[in-house]
Design a protein around this motif. Structure first.
Motif, PDB file in Angstrom:
ATOM      1  N   SER A  23      -1.812   9.593   5.651  1.00 36.85           N
ATOM      2  CA  SER A  23      -2.303   9.262   4.314  1.00 36.85           C
ATOM      3  C   SER A  23      -1.426   8.199   3.665  1.00 36.85           C
ATOM      4  O   SER A  23      -1.931   7.286   2.985  1.00 36.85           O
ATOM      5  CB  SER A  23      -2.341  10.514   3.439  1.00 36.85           C
ATOM      6  OG  SER A  23      -1.038  11.088   3.324  1.00 36.85           O
ATOM      7  N   LEU A  24      -0.126   8.291   3.880  1.00 41.74           N
ATOM      8  CA  LEU A  24       0.794   7.284   3.354  1.00 41.74           C
ATOM      9  C   LEU A  24       0.539   5.930   4.000  1.00 41.74           C
ATOM     10  O   LEU A  24       0.539   4.887   3.327  1.00 41.74           O
ATOM     11  CB  LEU A  24       2.238   7.722   3.588  1.00 41.74           C
ATOM     12  CG  LEU A  24       3.332   6.724   3.242  1.00 41.74           C
ATOM     13  CD1 LEU A  24       3.320   6.412   1.755  1.00 41.74           C
ATOM     14  CD2 LEU A  24       4.698   7.260   3.644  1.00 41.74           C
ATOM     15  N   MET A  25       0.325   5.925   5.319  1.00 45.31           N
ATOM     16  CA  MET A  25       0.039   4.680   6.021  1.00 45.31           C
ATOM     17  C   MET A  25      -1.245   4.032   5.487  1.00 45.31           C
ATOM     18  O   MET A  25      -1.340   2.805   5.359  1.00 45.31           O
ATOM     19  CB  MET A  25      -0.098   4.941   7.523  1.00 45.31           C
ATOM     20  CG  MET A  25       1.130   5.567   8.178  1.00 45.31           C
ATOM     21  SD  MET A  25       2.535   4.442   8.264  1.00 45.31           S
ATOM     22  CE  MET A  25       3.671   5.403   9.296  1.00 45.31           C
ATOM     23  N   GLY A  26      -2.235   4.863   5.164  1.00 50.06           N
ATOM     24  CA  GLY A  26      -3.474   4.329   4.620  1.00 50.06           C
ATOM     25  C   GLY A  26      -3.277   3.657   3.271  1.00 50.06           C
ATOM     26  O   GLY A  26      -3.888   2.619   2.980  1.00 50.06           O
ATOM     27  N   VAL A  27      -2.406   4.229   2.449  1.00 52.54           N
ATOM     28  CA  VAL A  27      -2.125   3.626   1.144  1.00 52.54           C
ATOM     29  C   VAL A  27      -1.417   2.287   1.314  1.00 52.54           C
ATOM     30  O   VAL A  27      -1.727   1.299   0.633  1.00 52.54           O
ATOM     31  CB  VAL A  27      -1.275   4.586   0.287  1.00 52.54           C
ATOM     32  CG1 VAL A  27      -0.769   3.895  -0.962  1.00 52.54           C
ATOM     33  CG2 VAL A  27      -2.083   5.816  -0.087  1.00 52.54           C
ATOM     34  N   ILE A  28      -0.445   2.239   2.243  1.00 47.32           N
ATOM     35  CA  ILE A  28       0.262   0.983   2.508  1.00 47.32           C
ATOM     36  C   ILE A  28      -0.718  -0.093   2.973  1.00 47.32           C
ATOM     37  O   ILE A  28      -0.666  -1.250   2.528  1.00 47.32           O
ATOM     38  CB  ILE A  28       1.366   1.207   3.554  1.00 47.32           C
ATOM     39  CG1 ILE A  28       2.457   2.130   3.001  1.00 47.32           C
ATOM     40  CG2 ILE A  28       1.978  -0.115   3.996  1.00 47.32           C
ATOM     41  CD1 ILE A  28       3.508   2.521   4.020  1.00 47.32           C
ATOM     42  N   GLN A  29      -1.637   0.294   3.848  1.00 47.17           N
ATOM     43  CA  GLN A  29      -2.623  -0.662   4.351  1.00 47.17           C
ATOM     44  C   GLN A  29      -3.529  -1.153   3.226  1.00 47.17           C
ATOM     45  O   GLN A  29      -3.903  -2.328   3.167  1.00 47.17           O
ATOM     46  CB  GLN A  29      -3.453  -0.006   5.465  1.00 47.17           C
ATOM     47  CG  GLN A  29      -4.325  -0.958   6.251  1.00 47.17           C
ATOM     48  CD  GLN A  29      -5.720  -1.087   5.657  1.00 47.17           C
ATOM     49  OE1 GLN A  29      -6.134  -0.243   4.851  1.00 47.17           O
ATOM     50  NE2 GLN A  29      -6.425  -2.148   6.027  1.00 47.17           N
TER      51      GLN A  29
END
Length: 597
Positions: free
Chosen positions: A193-199
Motif C-alpha cells: 500500500s505504501l509503494m502504491g502511494v509512492i507510485q
C-alpha cells in the motif's frame, strides 16, 4: 484566481517581498519555471511555511512540525512561474483530490530526539541541523550484524510495527507500475500500500512531464530517483544532503544492474509491465542490505574513491607483475584485495575501472562467504558496460606453511613455472584474508581461471608474498602516532588523481561504532558545505562538543581530519599543513602504476 490569494499576494507585495518570497506564504506554493503555462488553484487545506520549488524538477520543502501526512496539500498545487501568476483550469485539483484524500504516511515519520549540541562554524548557527546529526536514534547493532541476521531480524516488520518507524533511514524500490521490489526494513509484500502511494505521487508529476526530486520536512528528507522502469526512494532523518542520498540510491540501482543488466531489465518490463522483479532478484537482497548498511559506516561512498592497502611499492609491483605474468588469455580484469582494501589490479591497456564497479565487487565479496569455495558468478559492471555480463571467479588464497625440506627446495628452484613441485597436500594450509577476483567475458572459462588461481597461489607462496602480507597487516593501517601531533584523532586522505584514499586506525574515541558514525556525519556535513557553497571554498571546519572536524580541499587531494575540541582553528589549520607534508613524502599509499596487458 481566488480573492483570498489575491489579497494575500497584494499584502505581501506591500510588505516589500521579493520574487523569491514564496517561503513566507501561508499557503503551499509550487514554483515551476520549466513549464510554459502555469496553473493555480487553492483549497481550504494549507501548509504553513512550505514551498515546492522546481527548475524542470520538483522539490518539496516543509518546515515547522509538518509531517508527510500533510502532503495531501498537493491538492492545492500552485505553480508559480517566477513572479507571474496566471489562472488556469482546476481540473488537476479535482483529479488529485481522488488520489490524496485518504493519503497518510504518519507511520513513516517519528519524532527525533534532541540532544544538547553546541555548534559553531564559518556558516553560522545551525543548532537544529546538528541536533539531528547527533541524534541517538539509529541501530547500533547493525554494525556487527551479518546481512543474513539483519534481514532475519527486520524482515517481518511492516507499517504497524513500532520498531519500523524508529529506523533512521529507509530505502524503497518499486516498479513504475507500483509493484514492490525491495525495502531496507520490513517485508515488501506488507508494504504494497505504501509503494502504491509512492507510485501515485510520482505519476502525479509525470503527467506534466515533470519529475519530483525531494520532499523536505523539519525532520525528514525524502529523495526520489526515477530510473524507468524502476523508482527508488530514500526516507532519511540522518540529515544527509539530497545529493548524498541520491548517490546512495544510484548505488542501489547499479546493484540491481549488477545482477540483471540494463538490457534485461528493460526487456522484462517492456514485455510485462506488472512483472514481479523479486523473483529474479531473490538471493541478492543481502547485497543491497550490506550496501545500505555501509552507507553509514564506510567513507568510500562519501569520497567516491577506493580504499587502498598500504604496502611498499616494491612488494606491490612484484604482486602486479606476477598477476600479469600468470594471467589467462581471456581475462579482462584481475583484482587482489585484502578485506575491503585494494592491493593491486591488472587491466587492459587504456581501460580503467570505475570506483563504483570496484565497490560493487567488494560488496559482493564481503556479503557472501567465499573462504572455503571457488565462486563463479555472472555480474554486470554498470560503469564498464551496463548492457552485458562478465563472469567473476572469486576465491581466497591460502598460505602454505612449508616444512623445512620443502622450503629449502623451493628456495633453490628459481624456475617459477606452473610445474614447480609444491603440493598443498604436503603442507600446512593457513587461511588468509587475501581474495583474488578474475573477470572474464567467457562464460565457460571457470576451469581455466581455477587453474590460473592455483598457479598464482603457488607462486605467491614460493616468493613469500602471502607471508610478507600477513606480516605487514598491522603496519598497513595508518596510526595517529605517525604524525606526531598530540591533538589529532583521525585522518582521511584522498588522492583525487588516483581516486583512492587511506584512513587512520579507529582509535578511541572512534573505536565505538556510534562515535565513528557521528564522525562520518560531520565529514558528510563538511563535504556538503564545501561542494554546495557558491564560492570556491578550500577549507571548512565544524566545532562540536565531541571534536573539531576539518576539511581541506585542493586540486590533487582532499584531507579530512578530526582534532580535540579544545584547540583553536588556527592551531588545527597549522597541523593540517604538517599532515599534508607528511603525506607528500609517502610513496607506499596508493596504486600509482597498474599492470596493463
Amino acid at each position: 484566481m481566488s480573492n483570498l490569494l489575491k489579497e494575500n499576494l497584494k499584502k505581501q507585495e506591500k510588505d516589500g517581498l521579493s520574487s523569491n518570497a514564496g517561503l513566507n506564504l501561508s499557503n503551499l506554493v509550487f514554483y515551476n519555471s520549466g513549464n510554459a503555462t502555469s496553473t493555480l488553484s487553492t483549497t481550504s487545506t494549507t501548509i504553513a511555511n512550505a514551498v515546492v520549488n522546481s527548475t524542470s524538477t520538483s522539490n518539496i520543502s516543509y518546515s515547522n512540525s509538518d509531517t508527510i501526512s500533510d502532503i495531501r496539500g498537493i491538492n492545492e498545487r500552485l505553480i508559480r512561474n517566477k513572479s507571474n501568476l496566471s489562472n488556469s483550469s482546476s481540473s488537476k485539483y479535482t483529479q488529485s483530490n481522488k488520489i490524496f484524500d485518504n493519503f497518510s504516511l504518519d507511520n513513516l515519520i517519528s519524532p527525533v530526539e534532541n540532544s544538547d549540541i553546541e555548534y559553531t562554524s564559518d556558516f553560522g548557527n545551525e543548532d537544529n541541523l546538528m541536533k539531528i546529526y547527533n541524534s541517538s536514534i539509529y541501530d547500533y547493532d547493525e554494525d556487527n550484524m551479518s546481512p543474513y541476521n539483519l534481514r532475519k531480524k527486520y524482515g517481518n516488520e511492516d507499517l504497524t510495527s513500532s520498531n519500523w518507524v524508529k529506523h533512521r533511514k529507509h530505502f524503497f524500490i518499486l516498479s513504475s507500475a507500483g509493484k514492490p521490489i525491495y525495502s531496507r526494513y520490513g517485508d515488501e509484500s506488507k508494504l504494497s500500500s505504501l509503494m502504491g502511494v509512492i507510485q501515485a505521487i510520482i505519476s502525479f508529476y509525470d503527467v506534466d512531464n515533470d519529475e519530483i526530486c525531494c520532499i523536505n520536512t523539519s525532520t525528514h528528507k525524502i529523495v526520489f530517483l526515477l530510473k524507468t522502469p524502476l523508482y527508488l526512494v530514500c526516507v532519511s532523518q540522518t540529515n544527509e544532503t539530497e545529493e548524498q542520498l541520491k548517490l546512495q540510491l544510484i548505488y542501489l540501482y547499479n546493484q540491481i544492474l549488477f545482477s540483471l543488466t540494463s538490457v534485461q531489465l528493460t526487456k522484462i518490463f517492456h514485455d510485462r509491465v506488472n512483472f514481479d522483479l523479486r523473483n529474479l532478484l531473490s538471493g541478492t537482497e543481502i547485497y543491497m542490505d550490506e550496501l545500505s548498511r555501509k552507507f553509514s559506516i564506510d567513507a568510500s561512498f562519501l569520497l567516491k574513491a577506493i580504499r587502498s592497502f598500504r604496502i611498499k611499492n616494491e612488494l606491490r609491483n612484484s604482486i602486479g607483475e606476477l598477476l600479469n605474468t600468470y594471467r589467462p588469455k581471456n581475462i579482462l580484469y584481475g583484482i587482489l584485495t585484502y578485506n575491503d582494501k585494494l592491493i593491486n589490479i591488472i587491466k587492459p591497456k587504456k581501460q580503467n575501472v570505475h570506483p563504483l564497479d570496484i565497490h560493487l565487487i567488494i560488496n559482493m565479496i564481503s556479503s557472501t562467504s567465499f573462504r572455503s569455495v571457488e565462486s563463479w558468478s555472472p555480474i554486470c559492471l554498470p560503469k564498464y558496460n551496463s548492457r552485458g555480463f562478465l563472469y567473476a571467479y572469486v576465491c581466497y588464497l591460502n598460505n602454505y606453511k612449508l616444512s623445512d625440506t620443502e622450503d629449502s627446495n623451493s628456495n633453490t628452484n628459481t624456475n617459477l613455472s606452473s610445474e614447480s613441485p609444491i603440493s598443498p597436500d604436503s603442507s600446512k594450509i593457513m587461511k588468509t584474508d587475501v581474495c583474488l577476483t578474475l573477470l572474464s567475458p567467457d562464460k565457460n572459462a571457470f576451469f581455466e581461471l581455477s587453474n590460473c588461481k592455483k598457479k598464482i597461489e603457488m607462486i605467491f607462496n614460493k616468493n613469500d608474498i602471502l607471508k610478507n602480507l600477513s606480516k605487514i597487516i598491522n603496519k598497513a593501517e595508518l596510526d595517529i602516532a605517525d604524525f606526531g601531533i598530540p591533538h589529532l584523532r583521525h585522518v582521511i586522505y584522498k588522492s583525487t588523481k588516483y581516486l583512492q584514499f587511506i584512513e587512520t586506525k579507529r582509535l578511541p574515541p572512534y573505536d565505538e561504532p556510534s562515535s565513528y558514525r557521528r564522525l562520518l556525519r560531520s565529514y558528510k556535513f563538511l563535504e556538503s558545505k564545501i561542494h554546495g557553497y557558491k564560492k570556491n571554498l578550500k577549507f571548512c571546519y565544524m566545532l562540536g562538543k565531541n571534536e573539531l572536524s576539518l576539511l581541506w580541499v585542493r586540486d590533487d587531494f582532499e584531507l579530512y581530519a578530526s582534532f580535540s575540541p579544545f584547540i583553536s582553528k588556527t592551531i588545527a589549520y597549522n597541523d593540517l599543513l604538517l599532515i599534508e607534508k607528511w603525506f607528500k613524502k609517502q610513496d607506499n599509499l596508493f596504486i600509482t602504476t597498474s599492470q596493463v596487458f
